[in-house]
Design a protein around this motif. Sequence first.
Motif, short mmCIF file in Angstrom:
data_model
loop_
_atom_site.label_atom_id
_atom_site.label_comp_id
_atom_site.label_asym_id
_atom_site.label_seq_id
_atom_site.Cartn_x
_atom_site.Cartn_y
_atom_site.Cartn_z
N ASN A 141 59.46 -15.40 -127.39
CA ASN A 141 58.52 -15.78 -128.28
C ASN A 141 58.17 -17.21 -128.57
OD1 ASN A 141 57.18 -13.47 -128.41
ND2 ASN A 141 58.43 -12.62 -130.28
N PHE A 142 59.67 -17.95 -128.59
CA PHE A 142 59.76 -19.08 -129.09
C PHE A 142 59.37 -20.18 -127.91
CE2 PHE A 142 62.64 -22.92 -128.67
CZ PHE A 142 62.38 -23.64 -129.39
N LEU A 143 59.73 -19.80 -126.60
CA LEU A 143 59.47 -20.59 -125.68
C LEU A 143 57.83 -20.53 -125.21
CD1 LEU A 143 62.29 -19.74 -123.21
CD2 LEU A 143 61.58 -22.03 -124.39
N GLN A 144 57.18 -19.30 -125.57
CA GLN A 144 55.83 -18.96 -125.44
C GLN A 144 55.06 -20.12 -126.41
OE1 GLN A 144 55.30 -14.69 -126.10
NE2 GLN A 144 55.40 -14.22 -123.88
N ASN A 145 55.50 -20.44 -127.45
CA ASN A 145 54.80 -20.89 -128.55
C ASN A 145 54.92 -22.53 -128.16
OD1 ASN A 145 53.90 -19.20 -130.26
ND2 ASN A 145 55.93 -18.97 -131.40
N GLN A 146 56.31 -22.90 -127.79
CA GLN A 146 56.40 -24.15 -127.32
C GLN A 146 55.62 -24.59 -125.93
OE1 GLN A 146 58.64 -26.28 -129.20
NE2 GLN A 146 58.69 -24.38 -130.27
N ILE A 147 55.21 -23.56 -125.24
CA ILE A 147 54.55 -23.86 -123.81
C ILE A 147 52.96 -24.12 -124.40
CG2 ILE A 147 53.71 -22.89 -121.86
CD1 ILE A 147 56.62 -22.07 -121.44
N GLN A 148 52.65 -23.24 -125.60
CA GLN A 148 51.44 -23.32 -125.80
C GLN A 148 51.10 -24.66 -126.63
OE1 GLN A 148 49.77 -20.83 -129.35
NE2 GLN A 148 48.60 -19.98 -127.86
N VAL A 149 52.03 -25.11 -127.29
CA VAL A 149 52.18 -26.49 -128.00
C VAL A 149 51.63 -27.41 -126.79
CG1 VAL A 149 53.22 -28.17 -129.17
CG2 VAL A 149 53.08 -25.92 -130.05
N LEU A 150 52.59 -27.42 -125.83
CA LEU A 150 52.42 -28.48 -124.54
C LEU A 150 50.95 -28.36 -124.16
CD1 LEU A 150 55.78 -28.00 -122.67
CD2 LEU A 150 55.17 -29.80 -124.14
N SER A 151 50.39 -27.15 -123.89
CA SER A 151 49.07 -27.22 -123.32
C SER A 151 47.97 -27.62 -124.28
CB SER A 151 48.74 -25.44 -123.15
OG SER A 151 49.61 -25.08 -122.19
N LEU A 152 48.25 -27.76 -125.69
CA LEU A 152 47.26 -28.32 -126.68
C LEU A 152 47.35 -29.59 -126.51
CD1 LEU A 152 47.34 -25.79 -129.62
CD2 LEU A 152 45.43 -26.49 -128.47
N ALA A 153 48.72 -30.37 -126.60
CA ALA A 153 49.01 -31.63 -126.60
C ALA A 153 48.34 -32.23 -125.21
CB ALA A 153 50.46 -31.73 -126.58
N LYS A 154 48.40 -31.72 -124.03
CA LYS A 154 47.92 -32.13 -122.87
C LYS A 154 46.43 -32.32 -122.92
CE LYS A 154 48.14 -31.75 -117.60
NZ LYS A 154 48.85 -31.18 -116.77
N ALA A 155 45.98 -31.31 -123.60
CA ALA A 155 44.33 -31.21 -123.72
C ALA A 155 43.97 -32.45 -124.69
CB ALA A 155 44.01 -29.87 -124.28
N TYR A 156 44.38 -32.72 -125.90
CA TYR A 156 43.99 -33.20 -127.04
C TYR A 156 44.68 -34.43 -127.43
CZ TYR A 156 40.92 -29.08 -127.37
OH TYR A 156 40.07 -28.30 -126.99
N LEU A 157 45.97 -34.85 -126.78
CA LEU A 157 46.67 -35.97 -127.40
C LEU A 157 46.96 -36.87 -126.34
CD1 LEU A 157 49.50 -34.27 -129.64
CD2 LEU A 157 46.85 -34.93 -130.30
#
Length: 335
Positions: free
Chosen positions: A311-327
């Motif tokens: 669960n921890f790693l899934q959340n970290q990867i989701q954050v990376l995906s959002l960052a790549k899209a919007y930051l």
Amino acid sequence: MASDRKLEHIQLALESQTKLSEQDLRFNYEPLLAAHPENTDLSIDFLGKKLQAPIWVSSMTGGTGVARSINGNIARACREFGMGMGLGSCRKILFNKNDWADFDFRNEIGDQPFWANLGVAQVEELLASKNIQAIIDLVGELRADGLIVHVNPLQEWFQPEGNRLKQSPLQTIQQLLDQISLKVIVKEVGQGFGPESLRELLALPIEAIEFGAYGGTNFSKLEMLRDDQQKLDASLPFAFVGQSASQMVDSVNQILKENPNPACRQLIISGGIQNALDGYYLTSKSQLPAVFGMASAVLKHASENYESLQNFLQNQIQVLSLAKAYLKINPDYHG
């Protein structure tokens, strides 16, 4: 229902206030330019393999009883999420296989990067005794991709049972590279590398530099805490010297201006990485291909159970995906 959601918004509004002092100035937020991410490609070619996410699980533990479960969970997660793993120090299994099962995880990790690890003091001893074959055998029997050499002169000095280095770590690493054909990564253990050390490492034919920067677990301080109070009081100032991961990225980028084609061309940015946004910022800022390493956070979840780590790693990867899209990296930020 919409009415329930609106009620929740009212109840949580005061708890959701942010302050300008908390603003993350590392990024420009660009909400206009991408849809919500779905199946984002986060892959990177690294150490001769393809990682599905730019995350490296830094070397931690082995030979402690509970290490078998921890390392097994980490290896399994690296396979599931397409990440790389460095073992904790393999010193205990160089000549004694009693704890071999704490380190033997090639089957669990599959074809993902999987690296053995020895301290520079042990490498120096093996070179002096002309027993370099022990390193070759260790890497071969673990079916590891290569050897991480951790450089830790301060930790060895402050460790009550520590070794005394007879020559500089740079000399030892150069001698090792002259005598073996194994792939080598060089890392620090919590205080990082200054600019001169980074310049020397970039000139060596090694696969990667792992920062082990100041700001995370500091093994020199850990050893100080094991000693008596008087020695701790005298030594403690050394626990606060070192280079942060951000400083080291800046140093490497500056060195690349002087020499744009170094022998070593890959980085594992570790030390003080608290979350995926830290990792995204630093790997984006790096002019060399880079992944980021997390140790203590992964260790915490791997110590609980596999589901917690998953669960921890899934959340970290989701954050990376959002960052790549919007930051986007803020070019005006210097911190």
